[in-house]
Design a protein around this motif. Structure first.
Motif, PDB file in Angstrom:
ATOM      1  N   PHE A 169       0.830  -1.205   0.000  1.00  0.00           N
ATOM      2  CA  PHE A 169       0.000   0.000   0.000  1.00  0.00           C
ATOM      3  C   PHE A 169       0.866   1.257   0.000  1.00  0.00           C
ATOM      4  CE2 PHE A 169      -2.294   3.402   2.165  1.00  0.00           C
ATOM      5  CZ  PHE A 169      -3.483   3.427   1.462  1.00  0.00           C
ATOM      6  N   TRP A 170       1.945   1.256   0.758  1.00  0.00           N
ATOM      7  CA  TRP A 170       2.821   2.431   0.801  1.00  0.00           C
ATOM      8  C   TRP A 170       3.450   2.694  -0.563  1.00  0.00           C
ATOM      9  CZ3 TRP A 170       4.151   6.262   4.211  1.00  0.00           C
ATOM     10  CH2 TRP A 170       5.310   6.973   3.930  1.00  0.00           C
ATOM     11  N   LYS A 171       3.918   1.645  -1.207  1.00  0.00           N
ATOM     12  CA  LYS A 171       4.599   1.817  -2.494  1.00  0.00           C
ATOM     13  C   LYS A 171       3.635   2.237  -3.597  1.00  0.00           C
ATOM     14  CE  LYS A 171       8.126  -1.623  -1.359  1.00  0.00           C
ATOM     15  NZ  LYS A 171       8.681  -2.964  -1.676  1.00  0.00           N
ATOM     16  N   GLU A 172       2.391   1.779  -3.526  1.00  0.00           N
ATOM     17  CA  GLU A 172       1.447   2.069  -4.603  1.00  0.00           C
ATOM     18  C   GLU A 172       0.652   3.341  -4.359  1.00  0.00           C
ATOM     19  OE1 GLU A 172      -1.966  -0.388  -7.086  1.00  0.00           O
ATOM     20  OE2 GLU A 172      -1.874  -0.557  -4.909  1.00  0.00           O
ATOM     21  N   GLN A 173       0.181   3.564  -3.113  1.00  0.00           N
ATOM     22  CA  GLN A 173      -0.756   4.644  -2.846  1.00  0.00           C
ATOM     23  C   GLN A 173      -0.145   5.851  -2.147  1.00  0.00           C
ATOM     24  OE1 GLN A 173      -3.741   4.588  -4.075  1.00  0.00           O
ATOM     25  NE2 GLN A 173      -3.648   2.456  -4.778  1.00  0.00           N
ATOM     26  N   CYS A 174       1.020   5.706  -1.565  1.00  0.00           N
ATOM     27  CA  CYS A 174       1.598   6.817  -0.800  1.00  0.00           C
ATOM     28  C   CYS A 174       2.773   7.478  -1.511  1.00  0.00           C
ATOM     29  CB  CYS A 174       2.055   6.322   0.574  1.00  0.00           C
ATOM     30  SG  CYS A 174       0.712   5.708   1.605  1.00  0.00           S
ATOM     31  N   PHE A 175       3.000   7.136  -2.747  1.00  0.00           N
ATOM     32  CA  PHE A 175       4.120   7.734  -3.475  1.00  0.00           C
ATOM     33  C   PHE A 175       3.690   9.055  -4.115  1.00  0.00           C
ATOM     34  CE2 PHE A 175       6.339   8.381  -7.525  1.00  0.00           C
ATOM     35  CZ  PHE A 175       7.628   8.527  -7.060  1.00  0.00           C
ATOM     36  N   GLY A 176       4.399  10.122  -3.785  1.00  0.00           N
ATOM     37  CA  GLY A 176       4.177  11.412  -4.426  1.00  0.00           C
ATOM     38  C   GLY A 176       2.849  12.065  -4.105  1.00  0.00           C
ATOM     39  N   VAL A 177       2.202  11.739  -2.982  1.00  0.00           N
ATOM     40  CA  VAL A 177       0.915  12.350  -2.638  1.00  0.00           C
ATOM     41  C   VAL A 177       1.153  13.616  -1.815  1.00  0.00           C
ATOM     42  CG1 VAL A 177      -0.238  10.114  -2.671  1.00  0.00           C
ATOM     43  CG2 VAL A 177       0.660  11.004  -0.525  1.00  0.00           C
ATOM     44  N   ASN A 178       0.163  14.499  -1.833  1.00  0.00           N
ATOM     45  CA  ASN A 178       0.220  15.716  -1.024  1.00  0.00           C
ATOM     46  C   ASN A 178      -0.941  15.714  -0.038  1.00  0.00           C
ATOM     47  OD1 ASN A 178      -2.013  16.352  -2.604  1.00  0.00           O
ATOM     48  ND2 ASN A 178      -0.845  17.676  -3.984  1.00  0.00           N
ATOM     49  N   GLU A 179      -1.134  16.854   0.636  1.00  0.00           N
ATOM     50  CA  GLU A 179      -2.164  16.918   1.666  1.00  0.00           C
ATOM     51  C   GLU A 179      -3.566  16.718   1.092  1.00  0.00           C
ATOM     52  OE1 GLU A 179       0.260  18.935   1.247  1.00  0.00           O
ATOM     53  OE2 GLU A 179       1.326  19.350   3.117  1.00  0.00           O
ATOM     54  N   ALA A 180      -3.818  17.203  -0.127  1.00  0.00           N
ATOM     55  CA  ALA A 180      -5.136  17.020  -0.742  1.00  0.00           C
ATOM     56  C   ALA A 180      -5.359  15.572  -1.157  1.00  0.00           C
ATOM     57  CB  ALA A 180      -5.280  17.941  -1.947  1.00  0.00           C
ATOM     58  N   ASP A 181      -4.302  14.900  -1.616  1.00  0.00           N
ATOM     59  CA  ASP A 181      -4.438  13.494  -2.013  1.00  0.00           C
ATOM     60  C   ASP A 181      -4.729  12.589  -0.819  1.00  0.00           C
ATOM     61  OD1 ASP A 181      -3.879  14.200  -4.643  1.00  0.00           O
ATOM     62  OD2 ASP A 181      -1.715  13.969  -4.354  1.00  0.00           O
ATOM     63  N   ILE A 182      -4.328  13.021   0.378  1.00  0.00           N
ATOM     64  CA  ILE A 182      -4.597  12.214   1.569  1.00  0.00           C
ATOM     65  C   ILE A 182      -6.098  11.981   1.734  1.00  0.00           C
ATOM     66  CG2 ILE A 182      -4.505  12.225   4.090  1.00  0.00           C
ATOM     67  CD1 ILE A 182      -1.867  11.528   2.922  1.00  0.00           C
ATOM     68  N   VAL A 183      -6.903  12.987   1.429  1.00  0.00           N
ATOM     69  CA  VAL A 183      -8.358  12.854   1.570  1.00  0.00           C
ATOM     70  C   VAL A 183      -8.875  11.755   0.657  1.00  0.00           C
ATOM     71  CG1 VAL A 183     -10.557  14.067   1.381  1.00  0.00           C
ATOM     72  CG2 VAL A 183      -8.526  15.288   2.194  1.00  0.00           C
ATOM     73  N   ASP A 184      -8.417  11.743  -0.597  1.00  0.00           N
ATOM     74  CA  ASP A 184      -8.861  10.708  -1.533  1.00  0.00           C
ATOM     75  C   ASP A 184      -8.405   9.325  -1.094  1.00  0.00           C
ATOM     76  OD1 ASP A 184      -9.992  12.693  -3.098  1.00  0.00           O
ATOM     77  OD2 ASP A 184      -8.160  12.954  -4.301  1.00  0.00           O
ATOM     78  N   ARG A 185      -7.195   9.217  -0.582  1.00  0.00           N
ATOM     79  CA  ARG A 185      -6.698   7.912  -0.154  1.00  0.00           C
ATOM     80  C   ARG A 185      -7.504   7.374   1.032  1.00  0.00           C
ATOM     81  NH1 ARG A 185      -4.534   9.190  -4.200  1.00  0.00           N
ATOM     82  NH2 ARG A 185      -2.386   8.745  -4.882  1.00  0.00           N
ATOM     83  N   VAL A 186      -7.868   8.254   1.940  1.00  0.00           N
ATOM     84  CA  VAL A 186      -8.645   7.823   3.104  1.00  0.00           C
ATOM     85  C   VAL A 186     -10.033   7.362   2.681  1.00  0.00           C
ATOM     86  CG1 VAL A 186      -9.692   8.571   5.256  1.00  0.00           C
ATOM     87  CG2 VAL A 186      -7.359   9.240   4.730  1.00  0.00           C
ATOM     88  N   VAL A 187     -10.685   8.146   1.833  1.00  0.00           N
ATOM     89  CA  VAL A 187     -12.048   7.811   1.412  1.00  0.00           C
ATOM     90  C   VAL A 187     -12.074   6.516   0.609  1.00  0.00           C
ATOM     91  CG1 VAL A 187     -13.999   8.590   0.015  1.00  0.00           C
ATOM     92  CG2 VAL A 187     -12.793  10.215   1.480  1.00  0.00           C
ATOM     93  N   ASP A 188     -11.079   6.291  -0.213  1.00  0.00           N
ATOM     94  CA  ASP A 188     -11.081   5.135  -1.110  1.00  0.00           C
ATOM     95  C   ASP A 188     -10.534   3.856  -0.472  1.00  0.00           C
ATOM     96  OD1 ASP A 188     -12.115   6.754  -3.078  1.00  0.00           O
ATOM     97  OD2 ASP A 188     -10.150   7.212  -3.966  1.00  0.00           O
TER      98      ASP A 188
END
Length: 278
Positions: free
Chosen positions: A46-65
């Motif tokens: 999950f870290w390698k696929e979803q947490c690479f290059g994200v910012n504070e706004a992308d965190i919201v999408d990752r949490v919801v999805d």
């Protein structure tokens, strides 16, 4: 090369936070989580696929999805949950208070795990006064949460999770720094006394004691009324109570002694006096 994003996320850990500023509570964000937990997070899919290059706004999408429960590590392999992976990402991003307030103010069940993640991050990085003032209002949040542990998944609530953050020393596979007692901060004048949702506890206790006294007094008045009614019927209350107690001890009223008298009078043939005239 300085303008490119570093593909190796381990740099944040290897430099031990030397390239970033310390958290507002003075802790190093790169070492807040234990080393073993950090290594498992960085090695997770999950870290390698979803947490690479994200910012504070992308965190919201990752949490919801992707976040459907809170928790630390799960299973026999101690696999980190997406909730814990995003918490480490927030430590790396170090969002400011404005962004955290935007996370916390999102309502509805769709963003309840985003609120839980922001509360967890506040507990890890903010001073004691900010922790109390930020977390305590959410003790009124009664929404349900799934809590995934190594033993399985159980049901909890947002207010219970907030209480754990304020009381416990380890939450979601992370050792929390020691939080000063709220009473000590109140004595120092740094915090105002907290008002419970139930009201003033001292007043509630006094009301309970007054109700107990009134109940006892009402019981005494009822006993006096019963005694007065018995006197009107021509029977003394004390004699009636004494007769009822004697009846309960002797069996069924005045007939309780009759079997014993019959046995004594009859006796046996050996106990009777013999006729001397024979």
């Amino acid at each position: 090369m300085s303008g490119f994003h570093q593909a190796d996320e381990r740099r944040f850990l290897d430099e031990r936070g030397s390239s970033v500023s310390v958290a507002p509570n003075g802790l190093n964000p790169a070492t807040i989580m234990e080393k073993a937990v950090r290594e498992r997070i960085v090695d997770s899919y999950f870290w390698k696929e979803q947490c690479f290059g994200v910012n504070e706004a992308d965190i919201v999408d990752r949490v919801v999805d992707h976040v459907s429960c809170i928790g630390g590590t799960t299973g026999t392999t101690q696999k980190p949950t997406p909730f814990l992976c995003l918490a480490l990402k927030l430590l790396q991003l170090a969002p400011n208070d404005t962004i955290l307030q935007a996370y916390l103010q999102q309502g509805g069940d769709k963003f309840k795990y985003l609120r839980a993640l922001a509360l967890f991050y506040v507990r890890l990085t903010r001073p004691a006064i900010d922790v109390y003032t930020t977390l305590e209002p959410f003790l009124a949040d009664r929404r349900k949460l799934r809590h995934k542990t190594r033993a399985g998944t159980r049901l909890t609530f947002v207010d219970a999770f907030v209480d754990d953050l304020l009381v416990q020393t380890r939450v979601c596979a992370t050792s929390l720094w020691k939080l000063p007692q709220r009473e000590d901060l109140e004595d120092l004048g740094k915090l105002e006394p907290r008002e419970s949702a139930l009201g003033d506890i001292d007043e509630l206790l006094e009301d309970d004691e007054a109700e107990e006294v009134d109940t006892k007094e009402d019981g005494g008045v009822d006993q006096e009324k019963r005694d007065d009614s018995e006197e009107e019927n021509g029977m003394q209350p004390s004699k009636r109570r004494r007769d009822s107690s004697e009846s309960s001890r002797n069996g069924s009223g005045s007939n309780g002694n009759e079997p014993r008298r019959q046995t004594t009078e009859s006796g046996s043939e050996s106990d009777r006096p013999r006729d001397r005239t024979r």
